[in-house]
Design a protein around this motif. Sequence first.
Motif: not given
Length: 391
Positions: A28-44
């Motif tokens: 949850t801490g080390p992987l979920l956050g970066p993955v969600l951020f990178i995906m959202l940043m890429n889409v945005m």
Amino acid sequence: MNAFSAVYWKEVRENLRDRRTLVNALLTGPLLGPVLFIMLMNVMVNRELARADQPIDVPVIGAELAPNLVNALKGAGIDAEPAVADPERAVHDMDADIVIRIAPDYVKAWNKGQPVQVELVYDSSRRDANTAVARVRNVVESYAKREGAMRLIARGLSPATAWPVTVADRDQATSQSRSALMFSFLPYFFVLTVFMGGMYLAIDLTAGERERQSLEPLFVNPVARWKLLAGKLAAICTFSLISLLLSVLAFSTAPWFIPTEKLGIALDFGVHFGARVLLLMLPLIALLAALQSLVSAFAKSYREAQTYLSILMIIPILPSALLSVIPVRPEPWMYAVPLLGQNLGIVQLMRGDGVTGQEVLLCLAGGFAAAALAIIATAVMYRSERLAISG
């Protein structure tokens, strides 16, 4: 095997079998956050870039009064739509991102060579409309400058007469320093990852064992309390370090998914960056492990410890929050302040400026000094017989 090693390997093995600890510390801490951020940043980013290139429709009130302006807009991919009765309401109801309103006396003023008014009706609080507003504003301002220059030429004057002072921009920002603006949250995220990586283990090894009444049998053994504490802290630090390492590896994949070339930025999250981050964060791993153990020792149950540590979690937010609101020029003494020094150092690394040996030493010295004080305070708490009592 000495007492320290026995306690360390016992806690590591037991928590490797604990699904809750593994999920929170290593997923949850080390992987979920970066993955969600990178995906959202890429889409945005891709969405904004697509909108910047695609034609947009803009209602124009009084388009027949300024055909040349309408043609300039069309040449920039902005199509004039039929006028709306109430432009303010259309923008408020999100029926239009921006509305152009040309003054009724446009033709009369234009023929007399007087300034003419073109209103841009928009809502600056709508972030999704900012791209369209910027495009329209740039076209209108460029058209105004071009026509102004033509008026001066028609009167036998140089266009430079109207602009006695010109501004020459010399932006010293590099592609890598610009990326620091986008990833300015990264230091806080690394600190939070370390905190989350050891939090559940710290709760279980102190408040959890106290609730299960297993601390008292452990304390009656002829082993120094500090050795027991050292083994537990080492286990917490191990999980925190692994959590941080996974987070650094996750963020190193960001350049693969974010179109950095189109944004004009450069992301260097390679081995050199990761190694420096791990070095700067080492004091915080020990400091947060000791603080979590100390706070958990005051709780009599697992749930109570969770409540206490949720409040403690606010502390890692403070440096990043303060620096985002009140940007400061880094001073040498700031690197010796735990959390603040790590924040400044990681931002320097992202900017490509690097950190000097003195700054690294100050960061390590200040962090380990604070960690030593926290460990001493926790050791004092471990010497208390009240810690073994659950009721």
